[in-house]
Motif scaffolding. Structure first.
Motif, PDB file in Angstrom:
ATOM      1  N   PHE A  30       0.787  -1.225   0.000  1.00  0.00           N
ATOM      2  CA  PHE A  30       0.000   0.000   0.000  1.00  0.00           C
ATOM      3  C   PHE A  30       0.831   1.294   0.000  1.00  0.00           C
ATOM      4  CE2 PHE A  30      -2.628  -3.194   2.213  1.00  0.00           C
ATOM      5  CZ  PHE A  30      -3.724  -3.204   1.372  1.00  0.00           C
ATOM      6  N   VAL A  31       2.091   1.242   0.404  1.00  0.00           N
ATOM      7  CA  VAL A  31       2.840   2.473   0.634  1.00  0.00           C
ATOM      8  C   VAL A  31       4.023   2.635  -0.319  1.00  0.00           C
ATOM      9  CG1 VAL A  31       4.144   3.823   2.323  1.00  0.00           C
ATOM     10  CG2 VAL A  31       2.154   2.491   3.060  1.00  0.00           C
ATOM     11  N   PRO A  33       5.179   1.206  -3.258  1.00  0.00           N
ATOM     12  CA  PRO A  33       5.062   1.440  -4.708  1.00  0.00           C
ATOM     13  C   PRO A  33       4.671   2.877  -5.051  1.00  0.00           C
ATOM     14  CG  PRO A  33       4.030  -0.630  -4.113  1.00  0.00           C
ATOM     15  CD  PRO A  33       4.369   0.053  -2.822  1.00  0.00           C
ATOM     16  N   ASN A  34       3.699   3.422  -4.323  1.00  0.00           N
ATOM     17  CA  ASN A  34       3.285   4.796  -4.577  1.00  0.00           C
ATOM     18  C   ASN A  34       4.406   5.782  -4.242  1.00  0.00           C
ATOM     19  OD1 ASN A  34       1.184   6.869  -5.128  1.00  0.00           O
ATOM     20  ND2 ASN A  34       1.478   7.332  -2.960  1.00  0.00           N
ATOM     21  N   ALA A  35       5.124   5.526  -3.136  1.00  0.00           N
ATOM     22  CA  ALA A  35       6.218   6.415  -2.740  1.00  0.00           C
ATOM     23  C   ALA A  35       7.354   6.385  -3.754  1.00  0.00           C
ATOM     24  CB  ALA A  35       6.735   6.027  -1.352  1.00  0.00           C
ATOM     25  N   LEU A  37       7.134   5.611  -7.025  1.00  0.00           N
ATOM     26  CA  LEU A  37       6.684   6.282  -8.244  1.00  0.00           C
ATOM     27  C   LEU A  37       6.663   7.801  -8.052  1.00  0.00           C
ATOM     28  CD1 LEU A  37       3.787   3.935  -9.451  1.00  0.00           C
ATOM     29  CD2 LEU A  37       6.070   4.177 -10.433  1.00  0.00           C
ATOM     30  N   ASN A  38       6.160   8.243  -6.901  1.00  0.00           N
ATOM     31  CA  ASN A  38       6.147   9.682  -6.620  1.00  0.00           C
ATOM     32  C   ASN A  38       7.547  10.263  -6.597  1.00  0.00           C
ATOM     33  OD1 ASN A  38       3.383   9.655  -6.444  1.00  0.00           O
ATOM     34  ND2 ASN A  38       3.295   9.811  -4.220  1.00  0.00           N
ATOM     35  N   THR A  39       8.478   9.517  -5.976  1.00  0.00           N
ATOM     36  CA  THR A  39       9.860   9.990  -5.883  1.00  0.00           C
ATOM     37  C   THR A  39      10.509  10.085  -7.253  1.00  0.00           C
ATOM     38  OG1 THR A  39      10.090   9.015  -3.670  1.00  0.00           O
ATOM     39  CG2 THR A  39      12.118   9.541  -4.856  1.00  0.00           C
ATOM     40  N   TYR A 201       2.804  15.380   0.076  1.00  0.00           N
ATOM     41  CA  TYR A 201       3.119  14.558  -1.091  1.00  0.00           C
ATOM     42  C   TYR A 201       4.071  13.457  -0.636  1.00  0.00           C
ATOM     43  CZ  TYR A 201       4.627  13.420  -5.868  1.00  0.00           C
ATOM     44  OH  TYR A 201       4.904  12.776  -7.052  1.00  0.00           O
ATOM     45  N   ASP A 202       3.628  12.217  -0.707  1.00  0.00           N
ATOM     46  CA  ASP A 202       4.390  11.094  -0.166  1.00  0.00           C
ATOM     47  C   ASP A 202       5.548  10.711  -1.077  1.00  0.00           C
ATOM     48  OD1 ASP A 202       2.938  10.749   2.168  1.00  0.00           O
ATOM     49  OD2 ASP A 202       1.431   9.497   1.184  1.00  0.00           O
ATOM     50  N   THR A 203       6.752  10.743  -0.519  1.00  0.00           N
ATOM     51  CA  THR A 203       7.945  10.234  -1.184  1.00  0.00           C
ATOM     52  C   THR A 203       8.632   9.267  -0.223  1.00  0.00           C
ATOM     53  OG1 THR A 203       9.325  12.046  -0.358  1.00  0.00           O
ATOM     54  CG2 THR A 203       8.234  12.367  -2.494  1.00  0.00           C
ATOM     55  N   THR A 207       7.947   8.684   3.799  1.00  0.00           N
ATOM     56  CA  THR A 207       7.572   7.324   4.189  1.00  0.00           C
ATOM     57  C   THR A 207       8.464   6.820   5.308  1.00  0.00           C
ATOM     58  OG1 THR A 207       6.846   6.909   1.908  1.00  0.00           O
ATOM     59  CG2 THR A 207       7.152   4.996   3.324  1.00  0.00           C
TER      60      THR A 207
END
Length: 519
Positions: A30-31, A33-35, A37-39, A201-203, A207
């Motif tokens: 949940f955390v 992969p999104n972090a 991609l955002n980074t 904005y999650d990076t 995280t």
């Protein structure tokens, strides 16, 4: 000083020896992969935007002639004095729907005018790009300066127009500097914590912080830090490779006033407008917003609490400055006098920390520190001894900013010729006595520069201070983070202005020491 850096790296890399499958499974589902991609998206977009701003502005202020060129050549460096987290909440306060600047535009231009939502990916990219583009601007401007008049004449001799000469001659020659500056920007973007936190904005950096302080899983924070460390290593290797490609020409070939391109009226005004917009959004707008918030509340803002935060920042910065500069001086002297394999590797490891994000250093150092405290407790000492103390902060600062202090000292030591060392030894002056009596008077400007740079960087540092500070210890940077996290922009403005004023010191030094612009 290579020991703290080694401890931090070992602390991060050994995190996978103890795995909490439940927490790690949740993070990877949940955390993370999104972090990731955002980074990656943030790093690439910021690198592209900063490169565009830097290349265009460096070309205009170096090679072209237009109204305001001399002013913009140094004024475009000023956004470097504003920390990313200050730039972030100042832009939010000015550009959000109810913000001062957007409200002014609606009242003066059109009541239906609505700017894009600043709380977006574009807002994060804008804030970081405005803060970081001076890194690339300075390098690329130096590249265009050192190309000299000859590069312009090459294009003309081939029958190329000014635009064609830029794309086919000047830009390819400046590519190593552009790549080097972009990679520095990418490292700073990877390390950023405060800016992305303002925009929620999650990076990977946020995280790490949330895994530790929200999920209370220090081991997971270390494991995420190892992923961020992998990104940093890749970018650092690319940056080192790019520096090997840089070649400098004789300074006599720099662009002179008579060889600059005199832009036609329309193009001159467009060039002035471009530089003016960058300077306005990157410096005048955030500073104006901070003043707009701070001045009406100046009397109520200068409280005993504010001065305690100021005292905490100053005392911490002075202490870190003294320790780091002293060790950097000894390290540079040892590398010069020993000139051995061990000394060279000690320098490389000790100056590696500037590429490591503050969040990685914070969690990386706390792991071995906790192990040392546990060992001391088994010996009968009252625990914890090191955890929660200022020692951890100073160790992390030493790792992070050793390269900042080492570089100007090492550069100044190059002015001390081997014959001076030989003459000193012939007079029975050697070792630390030679450093103090012979070298130090000759390199005191470099030592002073190192002290100023470290002092300002520690004042602005956020993630290390936030994650390793002793209980009840606060600084201006931490106070800004706490207030901006709660949306209390007006109360955060005064400490933000204080940090910006301190940040202007190295920028002014940089401007004064830069090559004088030929009129």
């Amino acid at each position: 000083m290579s020991l703290p850096t080694t401890l931090a790296l070992v602390g991060v890399l050994t995190a996978w020896l103890d795995i909490d499958l439940l927490v790690l499974g949740h993070l990877f589902e949940f955390v993370i992969p999104n972090a990731v991609l955002n980074t990656l998206g943030l790093v690439l977009c910021v690198a592209i935007v900063t490169s565009l701003i830097a290349v265009i502005s460096a070309w205009l202020t170096t090679v072209c002639d237009f109204p305001g060129r001399v002013f913009f050549s140094w004024a475009l460096i000023l956004p470097m004095a504003i920390p990313g987290y200050v730039m972030a909440f100042a832009l939010v306060g000015a550009l959000e729907y109810t913000g001062s600047f957007q409200t002014y535009l609606r009242e003066s231009i059109s009541s239906s005018l609505i700017l894009p939502d600043v709380y977006s990916f574009g807002g994060v990219v804008l804030a970081l790009s405005l803060t970081l583009y001076p890194y690339t601007y300075l390098l690329v401007r130096n590249a265009f300066q050192t190309q000299g008049k000859q590069s312009l004449e090459v294009g003309q001799s081939l029958g190329l127009s000014v635009r064609q000469s830029f794309w086919r001659v000047s830009l390819p020659q400046a590519r190593p500097w552009i790549v080097g500056g972009s990679l520095l920007v990418m490292m700073e973007t990877l390390a950023d914590f405060g800016t992305v936190a303002v925009f929620n904005y999650d990076t990977l950096t946020t995280t790490i912080y949330k895994s530790w302080f929200s999920l209370f899983s220090f081991q997971s924070a270390l494991q995420i830090a190892s992923l961020l460390l992998l990104f940093v290593i890749v970018v650092s290797l690319l940056e080192r490779q790019s520096r090997h490609k840089q070649r400098f020409t004789n300074a006599r070939n720099t662009v002179q006033a008579r060889s600059r391109i005199l832009l036609p009226s329309l193009q001159a005004y467009l060039a002035c407008a471009f530089c003016g917009v960058i300077f306005f959004i990157g410096f005048l707008l955030p500073i104006g917003q901070l003043l707009l918030w701070a001045i009406p509340h100046l009397s109520s803002g200068l409280t005993d609490q504010f001065w305690r935060y100021m005292l905490g920042s100053l005392s911490l910065s002075l202490l870190a400055m003294t320790i780091i500069t002293a060790f950097a001086l000894l390290l540079a002297f040892a590398a010069r006098t020993q000139n051995s394999y061990l000394a060279n590797w000690s320098v490389k490891i000790s100056t590696l920390g500037y590429a490591l994000p503050g969040t990685v250093l914070a969690v990386g150092l706390l792991a071995p520190i906790a192990a040392i405290d546990h060992y001391l407790a088994r010996l009968g000492f009252a625990a914890p001894i090191l955890q929660g103390s200022i020692v951890v902060m100073l160790l992390a600062y030493s790792v992070r900013f050793m390269a900042v202090a080492f570089s100007p000292i090492e550069n100044n030591l190059l002015r001390v010729t081997p014959s001076i060392d030989a003459a000193s030894r012939s007079l029975s002056v050697s070792g630390l006595s030679m450093l103090w009596r012979v070298h130090f008077p000759m390199i005191r400007v470099g030592v002073l520069t190192a002290m100023v740079l470290v002092f300002v960087d520690v004042m602005k540092e956020l993630p290390i201070t936030l994650m390793t500070r002793p209980f009840g210890f606060n600084t201006l940077a931490v106070r800004i983070y706490e207030l901006s996290s709660e949306g209390l922009w007006q109360r955060a403005a005064l400490p933000a202005l204080a940090i910006v004023l301190v940040g202007l010191i190295p920028v002014v030094i940089l401007i004064l020491r830069a090559d004088k612009v030929q009129q």
